[in-house]
Design a protein around this motif. Structure first.
Motif: not given
Length: 479
Positions: A88-89, A93, A96, A98-99, A101, A129
């Motif tokens: 996510g950082n 991507n 957008g 997220a990481g 999980s 991503s």
């Protein structure tokens, strides 16, 4: 039917015509001082050695070789895990995402790609991503394949060298396999796939509207570059959840043929390289013949099972019982059966049809190929050294039967070698049986089985066979 048999014959012919010169080239790459392409590849390799502090002239014994291999791959696992968690950082991507999980999904994926298993418990287009697909998954596709190739070449050195305990340098083998074999082939196959219509871009997902007026998102991404090494490295992890059944990943019959060809290409070439290196082509031909005979046997079973379909359907009056369920119309029975037989023979795991929908006989052949332990052509390097385990066992038994000291290529086969070969055969079998037994009698194992009937047991058994055999395909279930 004649056309389909011709397809199988053309496939094997093209495969052998390409694998023969590639095997000769690989023998030069890993065993010669001067190789075609030195002027292009040597500067790149020297730069890599300089940056990583590797002494390319220093060889290793098996302990140092194994330590370097394991340490490098564990580091790769950790890096792949961190990229997923923090995607996510990271750039590239556009959706957008997220990481990844929960954490154990990220770990499962990292371990799976590091070991060339590529078991996917996620939908790629909704979870990963572009940066994760490239930096974590595609990179591991290269490195896991290069690792298997390195081990195969180290084994050939061990079999052919007489008065040394040195089997090469893992770092040199890894770099040479990546730079001189995997990268050039991947570039060629990527361009061919792009020409056939496989996606290769960094565009945001496209929003389309159906005839009913509903909104649909069309995933984009750098697909062709991952697809090429996914197949050439016998990895199997798809960019999309539908894998090679997805039209953006495998749009045409020709792209399908290219993908099937690339799965077997390097494993077959490794056997030819072995024949070149031991200066006895009969050894290579004998091993490859055994591999291909096993493959043709299983292909025949799969194809017959799918072509004639379920006899129970014919018994109740279904005019055309051909088993098209779970298959793409653009590929049909022949291409689907051939692809399935290839991917389970080669520990690849890529699919262009739903193995769960194959007939019981067809699914049995697919499962059996995995259970044999990657010896039916097998993975990059892995197929060769897995088959050599059975060669050692065979030579030992034949030697005892004729009353001679068992030898292979001038190497005595004694108690220690037999213990290692026996363990190599038994450990995967025990892993499959123990894991399947635990899943079959616990709620955590049975709760996600898709089919509560007898086929549910097949789903469990296939899943653990696929994981232990580093295949990655599935009968569904076990989510």
């Amino acid at each position: 039917m004649d056309v389909n048999v011709a397809l199988f014959a053309v496939y094997l012919t093209v495969l052998l015509l390409l694998a023969w010169p590639l095997g000769r080239y690989m023998a030069d790459v890993f065993f010669s001082e001067r190789v075609v392409g030195d002027s292009l590849f040597s500067p790149v390799e020297k730069l890599i050695y300089r940056l990583s502090g590797v002494n390319a002239d220093q060889e290793m014994n098996w302990r140092k070789y194994a330590s370097a291999l394991l340490g490098f791959n564990v580091s790769g696992l950790l890096l792949a895990y961190l990229i997923q968690v923090f995607q996510g950082n990271l750039p590239l991507n556009p959706e957008g995402l997220a990481g990844v999980s929960p954490w154990h999904l990220a770990f499962n994926t990292a371990a799976s790609f590091m070991t060339n298993t590529n078991w996917q418990a996620y939908a790629g287009e909704k979870t990963m991503s572009y940066s994760t697909q490239m930096l974590a998954l595609t990179v591991q596709n290269f490195l896991s394949a290069a690792t298997g190739l390195s081990v195969g070449m180290a084994l050939i050195r061990g079999l052919t060298r007489k008065q040394t305990d040195q089997i090469g340098n893992f770092w040199v083998d890894l770099v040479r396999g990546s730079v001189r074999v995997l990268l050039p082939l991947s570039l060629v196959f990527s361009l061919l796939l792009v020409q056939q219509g496989v996606l290769q871009n960094f565009s945001p997902y496209v929003t389309a509207y159906t005839l009913e007026g509903t909104e649909q998102k069309l995933a984009m991404g750098p697909v062709a570059s991952q697809e090429a090494i996914k197949m050439l490295g016998v990895n199997g992890g798809g960019f999309f959840n539908a894998n090679s059944a997805h039209p953006f990943e495998n749009p045409t019959p020709f792209s399908n043929f290219l993908q099937m060809l690339s799965i077997f290409l390097i494993p077959t070439a490794v056997v030819f390289a072995f024949g070149h290196k031991v200066r006895d082509r009969r050894q290579g031909f004998a091993i490859l013949t055994a591999m291909l005979l096993l493959f043709l046997l299983h292909l025949g079973i799969v194809y017959a099972g799918e072509l004639y379909g379920n006899p129970l359907l014919a018994a109740v009056g279904v005019a055309d019982p051909v088993a098209m369920e779970g298959k793409e119309v653009r590929f049909g029975i022949a291409d689907s059966s051939l692809f399935a037989a290839i991917t389970t023979a080669a520990s690849c795991g890529a699919v262009n049809a739903m193995h769960d929908s194959f007939t019981p006989l067809g699914g049995l052949a697919l499962m059996l190929q995995i259970m044999l332990g990657e010896v039916v052509v097998g993975g990059v390097g892995a197929g060769f050294y897995a088959m050599m385990v059975f060669v050692v066992l065979t030579v030992f038994i034949v030697g005892l039967m004729v009353g001679r000291t068992p030898e292979y290529l001038g190497k005595k086969i004694e108690a220690r070698e037999m213990k290692m070969a026996t363990l190599a055969v038994l450990i995967p079998a025990v892993t499959i049986l123990a894991g399947s037994a635990a899943a079959a009698v616990t709620a955590i194992g049975t709760s996600s089985v898709a089919n509560p009937g007898p086929h549910g047991l097949s789903e469990i058994l296939y899943a653990f066979s696929s994981s232990a055999g580093n295949n990655g395909s599935a009968f569904a279930g076990l989510n």
